[in-house]
Design a protein around this motif. Sequence first.
Motif, PDB file in Angstrom:
ATOM      1  N   MET A 117       0.809  -1.193   0.000  1.00  0.00           N
ATOM      2  CA  MET A 117       0.000   0.000   0.000  1.00  0.00           C
ATOM      3  C   MET A 117       0.860   1.269   0.000  1.00  0.00           C
ATOM      4  O   MET A 117       0.471   2.261  -0.567  1.00  0.00           O
ATOM      5  CB  MET A 117      -0.913  -0.050   1.229  1.00  0.00           C
ATOM      6  CG  MET A 117      -1.909   1.059   1.298  1.00  0.00           C
ATOM      7  SD  MET A 117      -3.112   0.798   0.022  1.00  0.00           S
ATOM      8  CE  MET A 117      -4.078   2.216   0.228  1.00  0.00           C
ATOM      9  N   LYS A 118       2.040   1.192   0.637  1.00  0.00           N
ATOM     10  CA  LYS A 118       2.904   2.364   0.709  1.00  0.00           C
ATOM     11  C   LYS A 118       3.532   2.677  -0.651  1.00  0.00           C
ATOM     12  O   LYS A 118       3.749   3.833  -0.981  1.00  0.00           O
ATOM     13  CB  LYS A 118       4.002   2.156   1.745  1.00  0.00           C
ATOM     14  CG  LYS A 118       3.496   2.162   3.162  1.00  0.00           C
ATOM     15  CD  LYS A 118       4.647   2.019   4.108  1.00  0.00           C
ATOM     16  CE  LYS A 118       4.130   2.005   5.534  1.00  0.00           C
ATOM     17  NZ  LYS A 118       5.218   1.866   6.483  1.00  0.00           N
ATOM     18  N   LYS A 119       3.806   1.628  -1.449  1.00  0.00           N
ATOM     19  CA  LYS A 119       4.439   1.848  -2.753  1.00  0.00           C
ATOM     20  C   LYS A 119       3.537   2.634  -3.700  1.00  0.00           C
ATOM     21  O   LYS A 119       4.009   3.559  -4.361  1.00  0.00           O
ATOM     22  CB  LYS A 119       4.858   0.514  -3.376  1.00  0.00           C
ATOM     23  CG  LYS A 119       6.100  -0.059  -2.753  1.00  0.00           C
ATOM     24  CD  LYS A 119       6.531  -1.287  -3.484  1.00  0.00           C
ATOM     25  CE  LYS A 119       7.786  -1.863  -2.816  1.00  0.00           C
ATOM     26  NZ  LYS A 119       8.242  -3.040  -3.507  1.00  0.00           N
ATOM     27  N   PRO A 120       2.240   2.295  -3.820  1.00  0.00           N
ATOM     28  CA  PRO A 120       1.397   3.096  -4.724  1.00  0.00           C
ATOM     29  C   PRO A 120       1.269   4.551  -4.268  1.00  0.00           C
ATOM     30  O   PRO A 120       1.250   5.460  -5.106  1.00  0.00           O
ATOM     31  CB  PRO A 120       0.042   2.398  -4.687  1.00  0.00           C
ATOM     32  CG  PRO A 120       0.320   1.009  -4.243  1.00  0.00           C
ATOM     33  CD  PRO A 120       1.533   1.086  -3.379  1.00  0.00           C
ATOM     34  N   ILE A 121       1.211   4.786  -2.976  1.00  0.00           N
ATOM     35  CA  ILE A 121       1.104   6.166  -2.486  1.00  0.00           C
ATOM     36  C   ILE A 121       2.398   6.916  -2.786  1.00  0.00           C
ATOM     37  O   ILE A 121       2.376   8.068  -3.243  1.00  0.00           O
ATOM     38  CB  ILE A 121       0.783   6.179  -0.975  1.00  0.00           C
ATOM     39  CG1 ILE A 121      -0.616   5.625  -0.744  1.00  0.00           C
ATOM     40  CG2 ILE A 121       0.907   7.590  -0.403  1.00  0.00           C
ATOM     41  CD1 ILE A 121      -0.980   5.435   0.703  1.00  0.00           C
ATOM     42  N   LEU A 122       3.529   6.282  -2.562  1.00  0.00           N
ATOM     43  CA  LEU A 122       4.824   6.891  -2.854  1.00  0.00           C
ATOM     44  C   LEU A 122       4.962   7.169  -4.352  1.00  0.00           C
ATOM     45  O   LEU A 122       5.416   8.238  -4.767  1.00  0.00           O
ATOM     46  CB  LEU A 122       5.962   5.986  -2.369  1.00  0.00           C
ATOM     47  CG  LEU A 122       7.378   6.492  -2.586  1.00  0.00           C
ATOM     48  CD1 LEU A 122       7.613   7.788  -1.814  1.00  0.00           C
ATOM     49  CD2 LEU A 122       8.385   5.436  -2.200  1.00  0.00           C
TER      50      LEU A 122
END
Length: 137
Positions: free
Chosen positions: A1-6
Motif C-alpha cells: 500500500m505504501k508503494k502506490p502512495i509513494l
Amino acid sequence: MKKPILFCTMFLASLAFAQQKAPVLGGDRDVHGCINSAGYTYSQLRNNCVRVFEQKIKLKEVNSDKSYTSMTAVIFSKDMKRAEVFIPDGAAKSIILEKEGKDKIWKSGSHIKETYVLVPYKKTGYQIKKDDVVIYQ
C-alpha cells in the motif's frame, strides 16, 4: 500500500515541476511593447519601435577608451525641426534635439544635464557633440 502512495506522490511532484513556466522567447518587451532582444527600441519621434542599426543615418563613436566602438542613429521629424539621437550611455534610450532658428544645428533642451548638439559634418554626414566634444560622426 505504501508503494502506490509513494509512486503517486512522485508522479504528482514531477508534474508540478514540469508545469513551471519556461522563459518565453521575445518576452522582454518594454513599456512600449518593443522587444529589446530583437534589437528594437522605442522612437519618440516615430511613436513606434525601431531598430537603431537599420536607420539611414548611423554615426560611429570617436575617441573611445573602450575596447569596442558603439554606434548611434539619427531620426529626423518630417519637418526637420527635431532630431532624435539614440545614445547608448545614460538612462534615456534617446534624446530629442530641437532645431535652432534657420541654422542646421539641433540642440538638447535645458532639462538634460549635458548639452548635446547635432551639426552637419562634411557634405553628407553629421556629428554629435556632448558639451562641445565630438562623440559621434
